[in-house]
Design a protein around this motif. Structure first.
Motif, mmCIF file in Angstrom:
data_model
loop_
_atom_site.group_PDB
_atom_site.id
_atom_site.type_symbol
_atom_site.label_atom_id
_atom_site.label_comp_id
_atom_site.label_asym_id
_atom_site.label_seq_id
_atom_site.Cartn_x
_atom_site.Cartn_y
_atom_site.Cartn_z
ATOM 1 N N ALA A 48 -0.494 -2.503 0.438
ATOM 2 C CA ALA A 48 -0.791 -2.488 1.873
ATOM 3 C C ALA A 48 -1.656 -3.650 2.318
ATOM 4 N N THR A 49 -2.342 -4.307 1.378
ATOM 5 C CA THR A 49 -3.195 -5.431 1.759
ATOM 6 C C THR A 49 -2.471 -6.767 1.662
ATOM 7 N N GLY A 50 -1.224 -6.766 1.175
ATOM 8 C CA GLY A 50 -0.446 -7.992 1.102
ATOM 9 C C GLY A 50 0.143 -8.360 2.457
ATOM 10 N N THR A 51 0.781 -9.512 2.515
ATOM 11 C CA THR A 51 1.319 -10.010 3.783
ATOM 12 C C THR A 51 2.348 -9.051 4.369
ATOM 13 N N LEU A 52 3.332 -8.654 3.571
ATOM 14 C CA LEU A 52 4.346 -7.721 4.053
ATOM 15 C C LEU A 52 3.758 -6.324 4.224
ATOM 16 N N GLY A 53 2.979 -5.870 3.242
ATOM 17 C CA GLY A 53 2.412 -4.529 3.313
ATOM 18 C C GLY A 53 1.553 -4.319 4.539
ATOM 19 N N ALA A 54 0.743 -5.308 4.878
ATOM 20 C CA ALA A 54 -0.116 -5.196 6.057
ATOM 21 C C ALA A 54 0.703 -5.076 7.335
ATOM 22 N N GLU A 55 1.818 -5.804 7.387
ATOM 23 C CA GLU A 55 2.672 -5.722 8.575
ATOM 24 C C GLU A 55 3.393 -4.378 8.641
ATOM 25 N N ILE A 56 3.781 -3.836 7.500
ATOM 26 C CA ILE A 56 4.388 -2.505 7.462
ATOM 27 C C ILE A 56 3.390 -1.466 7.973
ATOM 28 N N VAL A 57 2.160 -1.563 7.508
ATOM 29 C CA VAL A 57 1.111 -0.642 7.963
ATOM 30 C C VAL A 57 0.948 -0.739 9.478
ATOM 31 N N ARG A 58 0.924 -1.956 9.997
ATOM 32 C CA ARG A 58 0.742 -2.154 11.445
ATOM 33 C C ARG A 58 1.892 -1.525 12.230
ATOM 34 N N VAL A 59 3.129 -1.774 11.786
ATOM 35 C CA VAL A 59 4.299 -1.243 12.497
ATOM 36 C C VAL A 59 4.326 0.284 12.430
ATOM 37 N N ALA A 60 4.083 0.832 11.242
ATOM 38 C CA ALA A 60 4.114 2.296 11.078
ATOM 39 C C ALA A 60 3.040 2.963 11.931
ATOM 40 N N ALA A 61 1.836 2.402 11.941
ATOM 41 C CA ALA A 61 0.746 2.980 12.735
ATOM 42 C C ALA A 61 1.060 2.897 14.230
ATOM 43 N N ALA A 62 1.684 1.771 14.649
ATOM 44 C CA ALA A 62 2.023 1.604 16.059
ATOM 45 C C ALA A 62 3.057 2.623 16.516
ATOM 46 N N ARG A 63 3.855 3.132 15.593
ATOM 47 C CA ARG A 63 4.855 4.151 15.919
ATOM 48 C C ARG A 63 4.291 5.572 15.823
ATOM 49 N N GLY A 64 3.021 5.669 15.498
ATOM 50 C CA GLY A 64 2.380 6.976 15.466
ATOM 51 C C GLY A 64 2.364 7.669 14.121
ATOM 52 N N HIS A 65 2.782 6.978 13.064
ATOM 53 C CA HIS A 65 2.771 7.577 11.734
ATOM 54 C C HIS A 65 1.368 7.507 11.132
ATOM 55 N N GLY A 66 1.065 8.477 10.270
ATOM 56 C CA GLY A 66 -0.145 8.396 9.475
ATOM 57 C C GLY A 66 0.116 7.490 8.289
ATOM 58 N N VAL A 67 -0.796 6.571 8.005
ATOM 59 C CA VAL A 67 -0.574 5.597 6.939
ATOM 60 C C VAL A 67 -1.745 5.617 5.960
ATOM 61 N N ARG A 68 -1.417 5.674 4.665
ATOM 62 C CA ARG A 68 -2.432 5.627 3.613
ATOM 63 C C ARG A 68 -2.236 4.347 2.805
ATOM 64 N N SER A 69 -3.317 3.667 2.508
ATOM 65 C CA SER A 69 -3.269 2.463 1.685
ATOM 66 C C SER A 69 -3.563 2.828 0.235
ATOM 67 N N LEU A 70 -2.642 2.489 -0.663
ATOM 68 C CA LEU A 70 -2.840 2.734 -2.088
ATOM 69 C C LEU A 70 -3.389 1.452 -2.706
ATOM 70 N N SER A 71 -4.692 1.374 -2.838
ATOM 71 C CA SER A 71 -5.329 0.171 -3.357
ATOM 72 C C SER A 71 -6.623 0.536 -4.056
ATOM 73 N N ARG A 72 -7.147 -0.399 -4.819
ATOM 74 C CA ARG A 72 -8.413 -0.161 -5.517
ATOM 75 C C ARG A 72 -9.545 0.068 -4.522
ATOM 76 N N ALA A 73 -9.419 -0.546 -3.344
ATOM 77 C CA ALA A 73 -10.456 -0.369 -2.320
ATOM 78 C C ALA A 73 -10.546 1.082 -1.855
ATOM 79 N N THR A 74 -9.454 1.828 -2.024
ATOM 80 C CA THR A 74 -9.447 3.244 -1.630
ATOM 81 C C THR A 74 -9.519 4.168 -2.849
ATOM 82 N N GLY A 75 -9.886 3.598 -4.001
ATOM 83 C CA GLY A 75 -10.057 4.401 -5.209
ATOM 84 C C GLY A 75 -8.777 4.681 -5.965
#
Length: 249
Positions: free
Chosen positions: A8-35
């Motif tokens: 989710a923190t990569g170039t494509l992943g970040a844009e996917i997160v942005r698009v999904a959130a803009a459509r009203g979906h709940g989005v979770r980032s799977l990364s070390r920053a989130t444990g």
């Protein structure tokens, strides 16, 4: 929908997160920053529990075939195991057009990733896409040797990250689709010309000799193996369009 995104923190992943959130979906980032560690599986099962779908947008900054195969096999196995345990009903992975025609280097890792997904026991979608418009910048920077920036000769058909991200979210909303139709940019370009256009755009005054990318991967790139066939669906944003929107210098 509730969507988990690996990478989710990569170039494509970040844009996917942005698009999904803009459509009203709940989005979770799977990364070390989130444990969460996708490579060793730490925290994955709890992180994806309750998700309707998991999107795998992971990438690896290496062209080593051994590293790519190991990375994509390991991360896919960890993700799919966690999804099976958590009862996730859809796994979507973004892959690359032509990898079966050029299974070398990084592409060999993507082949291994697709095979793992198909055998992973979770309903799946594989979306293959061509290189991004940003490929020109990556190659310009990645092959630099001081003031020398070799120009790589190859036909490509780059696609806009924004259009691919929208398509990925469309597919998540649709549900498991198996192998989706390949997605590519609107027209074929010459990679060397793209690299020169990028250099001109940022005002780089460097020597740019034309070279051939070595090895089997280089040969496959030159012979058009990474180009889409006539069945592919095409985006609308051209490389020229994309370049005009990038900050100069």
């Amino acid at each position: 929908m509730d969507i988990s995104v690996a990478g989710a923190t990569g170039t494509l992943g970040a844009e996917i997160v942005r698009v999904a959130a803009a459509r009203g979906h709940g989005v979770r980032s799977l990364s070390r920053a989130t444990g969460v560690d996708v490579r060793d599986g730490r925290g994955l099962e709890n992180a994806v529990r309750g998700s309707d779908a998991v999107i795998d947008a992971l990438s690896l900054p290496s062209q080593s075939e051994a590293k790519a195969v190991a990375f994509f096999e390991q991360t896919s196995e960890r993700l799919l195991e966690a999804e099976r345990r958590a009862g996730v009903g859809h796994h979507l992975v973004i892959s690359i057009v032509g990898i079966d025609r050029a299974p070398y280097g990084y592409y060999a890792g993507k082949v291994a990733q697709e095979l793992a997904v198909e055998a992973g026991g979770v309903p799946w979608t594989i979306q293959r896409a061509t290189q991004f418009h940003d490929f020109a910048r990556q190659m310009f920077q990645g092959f630099a040797m001081g003031p020398v920036h070799p120009v790589i000769t190859a036909p490509v058909q780059p696609v806009a990250i924004s259009e691919l991200a929208s398509r990925v979210v469309d597919l998540v909303e649709r549900g498991p689709s198996g192998r989706a139709t390949d997605f590519a940019g609107p027209r074929e370009e010459e990679l060397g010309a793209m690299m020169r256009a990028w250099a001109q755009h940022i005002g780089a005054r460097v020597w740019m000799p034309r070279v051939l990318l070595p090895g089997s991967y280089g040969a496959a790139l030159r012979d058009g193996s990474a180009l889409p066939d006539t069945s592919a669906e095409l985006g609308r944003i051209t490389f020229e369009d994309w370049l005009s929107q990038q900050p100069p210098g």
